[in-house]
Scaffold this motif. Structure first.
Motif, mmCIF file in Angstrom:
data_model
loop_
_atom_site.group_PDB
_atom_site.id
_atom_site.type_symbol
_atom_site.label_atom_id
_atom_site.label_comp_id
_atom_site.label_asym_id
_atom_site.label_seq_id
_atom_site.Cartn_x
_atom_site.Cartn_y
_atom_site.Cartn_z
ATOM 1 N N ARG A 91 0.796 -0.990 -0.069
ATOM 2 C CA ARG A 91 -0.053 -0.102 0.029
ATOM 3 C C ARG A 91 0.713 1.188 0.113
ATOM 4 O O ARG A 91 0.405 2.344 -0.339
ATOM 5 N N LYS A 92 2.117 0.916 0.445
ATOM 6 C CA LYS A 92 2.784 2.218 0.608
ATOM 7 C C LYS A 92 4.151 1.993 -0.115
ATOM 8 O O LYS A 92 5.252 1.230 0.291
ATOM 9 N N THR A 93 4.319 2.548 -1.402
ATOM 10 C CA THR A 93 5.589 2.139 -2.287
ATOM 11 C C THR A 93 6.790 2.907 -1.563
ATOM 12 O O THR A 93 8.005 2.175 -2.101
ATOM 13 N N ASP A 94 6.845 3.544 -0.815
ATOM 14 C CA ASP A 94 8.105 4.122 -0.221
ATOM 15 C C ASP A 94 8.760 3.288 0.907
ATOM 16 O O ASP A 94 9.778 3.382 1.505
ATOM 17 N N ILE A 95 7.954 2.470 1.356
ATOM 18 C CA ILE A 95 8.453 1.355 2.364
ATOM 19 C C ILE A 95 8.911 0.135 1.985
ATOM 20 O O ILE A 95 8.419 -0.832 1.287
ATOM 21 N N ASN A 96 10.440 -0.083 1.645
ATOM 22 C CA ASN A 96 10.967 -1.243 1.157
ATOM 23 C C ASN A 96 11.872 -2.056 2.336
ATOM 24 O O ASN A 96 12.191 -3.271 2.399
ATOM 25 N N LEU A 97 12.502 -1.044 3.311
ATOM 26 C CA LEU A 97 13.308 -1.666 4.604
ATOM 27 C C LEU A 97 12.314 -2.161 5.587
ATOM 28 O O LEU A 97 12.066 -1.851 6.621
ATOM 29 N N VAL A 98 11.524 -3.284 5.157
ATOM 30 C CA VAL A 98 10.608 -4.104 6.053
ATOM 31 C C VAL A 98 11.232 -4.360 7.389
ATOM 32 O O VAL A 98 10.606 -4.438 8.457
ATOM 33 N N VAL A 99 12.257 -4.861 7.411
ATOM 34 C CA VAL A 99 13.166 -5.424 8.565
ATOM 35 C C VAL A 99 13.257 -4.349 9.470
ATOM 36 O O VAL A 99 12.921 -4.730 10.525
ATOM 37 N N PHE A 100 13.551 -3.308 9.352
ATOM 38 C CA PHE A 100 13.528 -2.108 10.170
ATOM 39 C C PHE A 100 12.081 -1.648 10.492
ATOM 40 O O PHE A 100 11.994 -1.006 11.711
ATOM 41 N N GLU A 101 11.192 -1.438 9.633
ATOM 42 C CA GLU A 101 9.981 -0.868 9.773
ATOM 43 C C GLU A 101 8.942 -1.568 10.313
ATOM 44 O O GLU A 101 8.139 -1.082 11.164
ATOM 45 N N ASP A 102 9.028 -2.853 10.262
ATOM 46 C CA ASP A 102 8.225 -3.869 10.829
ATOM 47 C C ASP A 102 8.870 -5.014 11.233
ATOM 48 O O ASP A 102 8.516 -6.075 10.481
ATOM 49 N N ASN A 103 9.641 -5.120 11.949
ATOM 50 C CA ASN A 103 10.428 -6.324 12.565
ATOM 51 C C ASN A 103 9.676 -7.521 13.134
ATOM 52 O O ASN A 103 10.287 -8.458 13.315
ATOM 53 N N LYS A 104 8.345 -7.317 13.386
ATOM 54 C CA LYS A 104 7.836 -8.591 13.725
ATOM 55 C C LYS A 104 6.772 -8.901 12.773
ATOM 56 O O LYS A 104 5.919 -10.014 12.847
ATOM 57 N N SER A 105 6.837 -8.564 11.367
ATOM 58 C CA SER A 105 6.062 -9.018 10.309
ATOM 59 C C SER A 105 6.577 -10.470 9.717
ATOM 60 O O SER A 105 7.630 -10.849 10.018
ATOM 61 N N PRO A 106 5.715 -11.126 9.090
ATOM 62 C CA PRO A 106 6.136 -12.430 8.437
ATOM 63 C C PRO A 106 7.037 -12.237 7.511
ATOM 64 O O PRO A 106 8.114 -13.048 7.369
ATOM 65 N N VAL A 107 7.153 -11.183 6.809
ATOM 66 C CA VAL A 107 8.297 -10.869 5.957
ATOM 67 C C VAL A 107 9.663 -10.829 6.530
ATOM 68 O O VAL A 107 10.768 -11.386 6.091
ATOM 69 N N THR A 108 9.766 -10.032 7.531
ATOM 70 C CA THR A 108 11.004 -10.148 8.331
ATOM 71 C C THR A 108 11.433 -11.372 8.742
ATOM 72 O O THR A 108 12.660 -11.860 8.940
ATOM 73 N N GLU A 109 10.576 -12.263 9.426
ATOM 74 C CA GLU A 109 10.636 -13.646 9.726
ATOM 75 C C GLU A 109 11.281 -14.476 8.625
ATOM 76 O O GLU A 109 12.027 -15.436 8.621
ATOM 77 N N ALA A 110 10.699 -14.016 7.497
ATOM 78 C CA ALA A 110 10.978 -14.956 6.152
ATOM 79 C C ALA A 110 12.680 -14.503 5.944
ATOM 80 O O ALA A 110 13.583 -15.562 5.466
ATOM 81 N N PHE A 111 12.869 -13.329 5.865
ATOM 82 C CA PHE A 111 14.231 -12.924 5.797
ATOM 83 C C PHE A 111 15.323 -13.469 6.993
ATOM 84 O O PHE A 111 16.211 -13.775 6.691
#
Length: 811
Positions: free
Chosen positions: A554-574
Motif C-alpha cells: 500500500r506504501k511504495t516508499d516502504i522497502n526496509l520492512v526489516v526495520f519498519e516492521d520487524n515482527k512481520s512475516p516478511v521479516t521472519e522470512a528474511f
C-alpha cells in the motif's frame, strides 16, 4: 538443470481445493445464478407428460395359441403376423391418422399467463369453456394462435396474432363478438360457442388461446412423440409410449390408437369372411332360379299325369343318376372357385381378399398352403409400404416371393383343373350309361325321372351352398382379434421439465463453470504461481520464500520492512533466509552474495537491502553494493547520498573509503550506492578495479551483498555473479514467466555459477502451501499467532483469513 520430462506427476486434490477456495465467491455466484436459471426453467417451461400402454401381438415365429383354433377347420381366415411388422403398423401414418380423426384434437385450447410480454401456455384439452366451430366451406387458418379474452357471460374479445408464436406484444386484429356469433373474413369463418364447462365466476376476465391444426400434417406431429418397442425379447408384447403437453390427451390418444389397431385386425379377417359369403350368395342366387323352375316343372307333371312315384327299377336308376349329378354339381362349384382364383392370379389382384378353399370343401393341402402363403406375403408388403418405399430391399424381396408363389399357384390350379376335367369326363360317361338304361323305361317314368333329376340336382346344389354359407357365417361370427390390449393407457410420469435433474445439473454447472474457468486460466497462465512450478523445472535449492507484505504494497516508499516492521512475516522470512545462508559456501569465512533476477520489478533490490539488513541485525558486519547502475535506488531506500558511489570509484575519482556510507538504522550495515549513471556500466563492472573492490571489501566485512542488474535484460551482472560465493536468483510469484526457469538452468550451466539458490518473492498468504513456515521447515509460520501483519481494519477479510488458516491447520 531441468527435471526429467517423463517423470510421472500426481494430482494433489487437497492442494487444488485450497488453491481455489479463495475464489469461493465465484462459486457462490455461479451456483446461485445456475439455480435461479433452473428455477425459471422449471417454473415457466411447458410440462410434457408421458403415457404408456401395452398390447399383446400374436407373433407366428414364437408359436403358441391363436384365436380361432378351437373352431378347428372353421379357422378359415387366419393370417400370419410378425411382431416387427405389427410395430410398423402401430407407427403407421394411416393408423395414427385414423385414431386422431376419432378424437376431437383438430383444435387445441390453451390457458395462458404472461411472462415479460411472452405467453406461457397450458393446454386444457377437453376442459375448455368454449368450442370453435369452423365453416366447412372455407379453409381454416392453420397453426395461427387466436387469443380469446372472455369479457362477460355473453361477449369475448378475439385477437389474431401476427405470427405463429404465442405472442401478442406486436398487436393484431381485434374483434369484440358474442358467443355463437359468426366471425366471417374474406378467407375463413367460424364461431365460438360456450361449452358445458363454462363457469362465469371462473372464466370471465380470463384469457385463452386456440389453434387450428391441419389434419393432413397432424399425424406426423403425433408420430414424432410416439414410441413403439418390444417389452422384451422373450414375449410378443409391445409397449407404446406417447408424450403430450396434456396428460389426458396422451391417455386418450393411446387408448384410441390401440382400439383402432385391434378393430382393424378384426376388420381384415371379417372382410375375407364377407368375401366368402358374397361368393356363395352369388352361386345361391344362380341356382335358386334353376331350383324354382325344376320344382315347378315337377309339380305340374305330377298334377297332369297323376303319377306321384316311379317303380323300383326306375327308383334305383334315379338314385344312381342323382348321386352322379350331385358330384357334378359340387365339382362345378369347385371349378368356379378355380376360375375365381385364376382371375386373381392373371389380373394381379390382392390375395388378402381371397377366402380359404376349405370354405367350399376343397381339401387340397398344396392349394391351401399356397393361398395362405400369398395372403401373408401381400399383408406383409402392405404393412411395409406404410413405413418405407417400394425401393426398400425387404419389399423387393417380398415382391419376388409373391411372384414365385403366384407362378406356383397358377401351375397348381392348372393341374387341379386338368384333374377336374378328367373327373367330369368320367362322371359324364357314367351319367350317359345310366341315361341309356333310363331310356329303356316306359315314356311316362322316363319323363318323370328327367324332371325329378333336374329338381334334385338343383336342390342338392342349393343345400350344399347353404351349408357352406352357414359354415362361413359361423366362422365369421367366431372371429376374434389376433391381438389384445394388456394394459390400457396409464400415466407414467413427467418427461419435462425434470425438476430434480435440472437442479442437479445447475448445481454441477455452478461448480464446474468457475472451476473450468480457473483451470483454463491456470493452463494458459505462463507465470509462476506455485512452488511446484519451480521445483519441477529446476533442481536448485529454494533458499526461502518472502510473503506478500500488505503495508509495503500500500506504501511504495516502504522497502526496509526489516526495520519498519520487524515482527512481520516478511521479516521472519528474511531471518529464515539468513539462517539458511550458513549452509552455502560453508568453507568461506567471509561471503559475497550476489542478488539477481531475470527482469526488473521481481524484488531483487528489495531482497538485497532487507537480507543485508537482517544479517547486520544479527551482529555481522555487512556491506551492500548497489551494482545496478542503470536503475539505482538503494540510496533512496536508506535515505543517504547518491554520490559518491560505485561508478565514482571505478572511474578513479574517489577512493573506496569515500564511497562507503553508513546508515542510521544499524552500525553494522554500510552501503556503496551506484553513484551517477555512467555511459558504459558494463565495461566498468567488468574492469579489474571491480574485482579488486570485491576482494578488498570481502576482507573488511563478514557479508557483502551485491545488488546486480537483472541478467535477463543486460549482461552487466554476469561478471559480478562469477565473483560471488553465493548467488540468489529472485522469482516473483504471479509475475515471473515460467520460461525464466529454463533461462536460469541454461545461464547457470554456461557461466558455471557457484552455489546458486532461489528465492520466491511476494507469496500471497491466501495461497495455501506458500505461507511462510508452511511446508518449508523455517520453524515459525504466521497464521499460528506468533507474528502477524498489522490489522487492516477489514473485518470480513479477518474472518476469511481465520477460516482459511483453520483449514490449513486441519490439513
Amino acid at each position: 538443470m531441468n527435471k526429467d520430462p517423463f517423470r510421472e506427476e500426481t494430482l494433489d486434490i487437497r492442494k487444488l481445493v485450497f488453491k481455489y477456495i479463495r475464489f469461493w465467491y465465484w462459486f457462490v455466484i455461479s451456483v446461485t445464478v445456475a439455480l435461479a436459471i433452473a428455477y425459471f426453467i422449471n417454473k415457466f417451461s411447458e410440462t410434457v407428460f408421458r403415457a404408456r400402454a401395452t398390447v399383446l401381438v400374436r407373433d407366428d415365429r414364437k408359436g403358441g395359441f391363436r384365436p380361432g383354433q378351437i373352431m378347428g377347420e372353421l379357422d378359415l381366415f387366419y393370417q400370419r403376423n410378425n411382431i416387427f411388422n405389427e410395430m410398423a403398423v402401430l407407427r403407421s401414418f394411416s393408423l395414427v391418422d385414423t385414431a386422431i380423426r376419432k378424437m376431437d384434437v383438430n383444435v387445441s385450447y390453451y390457458n395462458i399467463g404472461r411472462v415479460v410480454g411472452e405467453i406461457r401456455t397450458v393446454e386444457i384439452y377437453q376442459n375448455t369453456p368454449f368450442r370453435v366451430e369452423w365453416d366447412n366451406n372455407q379453409s381454416p387458418l392453420y397453426n395461427r394462435p387466436f387469443n380469446v379474452s372472455i369479457l362477460s357471460e355473453d361477449t369475448y374479445e378475439l385477437t389474431l396474432s401476427d405470427g405463429k408464436r404465442f405472442s401478442f406484444r406486436n398487436g393484431g386484429s381485434n374483434h369484440i363478438l358474442r358467443f355463437g356469433e359468426n366471425h366471417q373474413t374474406e378467407n375463413y369463418g367460424f364461431r365460438v360457442v360456450k361449452s358445458e364447462n363454462f363457469r362465469p365466476q371462473s372464466h370471465i376476465g380470463r384469457e385463452f388461446i386456440f389453434v387450428v391444426h391441419d389434419m393432413a400434417s397432424l399425424p406426423g406431429h403425433y408420430l414424432s412423440s410416439l414410441t413403439v418397442e418390444p417389452l422384451n425379447n422373450e414375449v410378443s408384447i409391445v409397449q407404446l409410449s406417447f408424450e403430450a403437453t396434456n396428460s389426458q390427451r396422451a391417455l386418450d390418444f393411446l387408448n384410441t390408437l390401440t382400439e383402432v389397431y385391434i378393430r382393424q385386425s378384426l376388420w381384415e379377417k371379417n372382410t375375407i369372411a364377407e368375401n366368402t359369403i358374397r361368393f356363395i350368395d352369388r352361386q345361391i342366387g344362380i341356382i335358386s332360379d334353376s331350383l324354382f323352375l325344376a320344382e315347378s316343372s315337377l309339380e305340374e307333371f305330377r298334377q297332369r299325369k297323376g303319377l306321384m312315384d316311379v317303380g323300383m327299377i326306375s327308383s334305383q336308376l334315379f338314385n344312381e343318376l342323382q348321386r352322379l349329378d350331385n358330384q357334378v354339381a359340387i365339382e362345378n362349384v369347385k371349378r368356379q372357385y378355380y376360375d375365381y382364383l385364376l382371375d386373381y392370379v392373371e389380373n394381379d389382384k390382392d390375395f388378402r381378399d381371397v377366402f380359404s378353399p376349405s370354405a367350399l370343401g376343397i381339401d387340397d393341402q398344396m392349394l391351401n398352403s399356397l393361398i395362405s402363403e400369398l395372403s401373408g406375403f401381400y399383408a406383409e408388403r402392405s404393412r411395409l409400404k406404410v413405413s418405407s418405399t417400394v425401393e426398400n430391399p425387404n419389399i423387393q424381396m417380398i415382391n419376388r416371393k409373391i411372384e414365385q408363389s403366384r407362378e406356383a399357384l397358377s401351375e397348381n390350379l392348372k393341374s387341379i383343373q386338368s384333374a377336374s376335367q378328367i373327373l367330369m369326363a368320367d362322371l359324364n360317361q357314367r351319367i350317359e350309361r345310366v341315361e341309356s338304361r333310363i331310356n329303356q323305361l316306359p315314356g311316362t317314368e322316363r319323363e318323370l325321372i328327367g324332371i325329378q333329376r333336374r329338381f334334385n340336382l338343383s336342390d342338392a346344389t342349393y343345400n350344399y351352398l347353404l351349408e357352406k354359407r352357414a359354415e362361413a357365417g359361423i366362422a365369421m361370427a367366431s372371429n376374434v382379434p389376433d391381438h389384445k390390449i394388456i394394459d390400457r393407457a396409464r400415466f407414467s410420469g413427467i418427461v419435462s421439465p425434470k425438476k430434480r435433474l435440472n437442479y442437479t445439473i445447475a448445481l454441477v454447472l455452478g461448480f464446474v463453470v468457475p472451476l473450468g474457468f480457473l483451470l483454463i486460466r491456470d493452463f494458459f497462465d505462463t507465470r509462476i504461481n506455485d512452488k511446484k512450478d519451480v521445483t519441477d523445472a529446476v533442481d536448485f535449492p529454494i533458499l526461502g520464500v518472502i510473503p506478500h507484505n500488505k503495508i509495503a504494497a500500500r506504501k511504495t516508499d516502504i522497502n526496509l520492512v526489516v526495520f519498519e516492521d520487524n515482527k512481520s512475516p516478511v521479516t521472519e522470512a528474511f531471518r529464515a533466509m539468513r539462517a539458511n545462508l550458513q549452509f552455502f559456501a560453508s568453507g568461506e569465512k567471509n561471503k559475497v552474495v550476489a542478488v539477481t533476477s531475470t527482469k526488473s520489478q521481481e524484488g531483487k533490490t528489495f531482497t538485497a537491502i532487507n537480507l543485508a539488513s537482517v544479517i547486520a541485525l544479527s551482529g555481522k558486519k555487512t556491506l551492500i553494493i548497489g551494482a545496478d547502475m542503470r536503475k539505482p535506488r538503494i540510496y533512496n531506500d536508506f535515505g543517504i547520498q547518491k554520490t559518491p558511489g560505485l561508478s565514482n570509484f571505478l572511474i578513479g575519482s574517489n577512493t573506496l573509503d569515500d564511497v562507503i556510507q553508513k546508515v542510521s538504522h544499524t552500525e553494522n550495515l554500510h552501503v556503496i550506492t551506484s553513484g551517477p549513471t555512467p555511459p558504459n556500466p558494463a565495461e566498468l563492472i567488468e574492469s579489474d578495479k571491480m574485482i579488486n573492490l570485491i576482494n578488498e571489501v570481502k576482507k573488511r566485512y563478514d557479508f557483502v551483498v551485491i545488488d546486480t542488474p537483472p541478467v535477463g535484460i543486460v549482461p552487466d551482472g554476469i561478471h559480478l555473479i562469477k565473483s560471488a560465493d553465493i548467488t540468489i536468483y529472485i522469482i516473483r510469484q504471479g509475475f515471473t514467466d515460467k520460461s525464466s526457469l529454463d533461462f536460469i538452468s541454461e545461464f547457470a550451466e554456461k557461466i558455471d555459477i557457484k552455489n546458486i539458490c532461489i528465492e520466491i518473492n511476494d507469496i500471497k498468504m491466501t495461497h495455501t502451501g506458500y505461507g511462510y513456515g508452511y511446508g518449508y521447515g523455517y520453524g515459525y509460520g504466521y497464521g499460528y499467532g506468533y507474528y502477524e501483519d498489522k490489522p487492516d481494519g477489514n473485518v470480513f477479510k479477518k474472518w476469511y483469513e481465520l477460516a482459511n488458516n483453520s483449514f490449513r491447520k486441519k490439513g
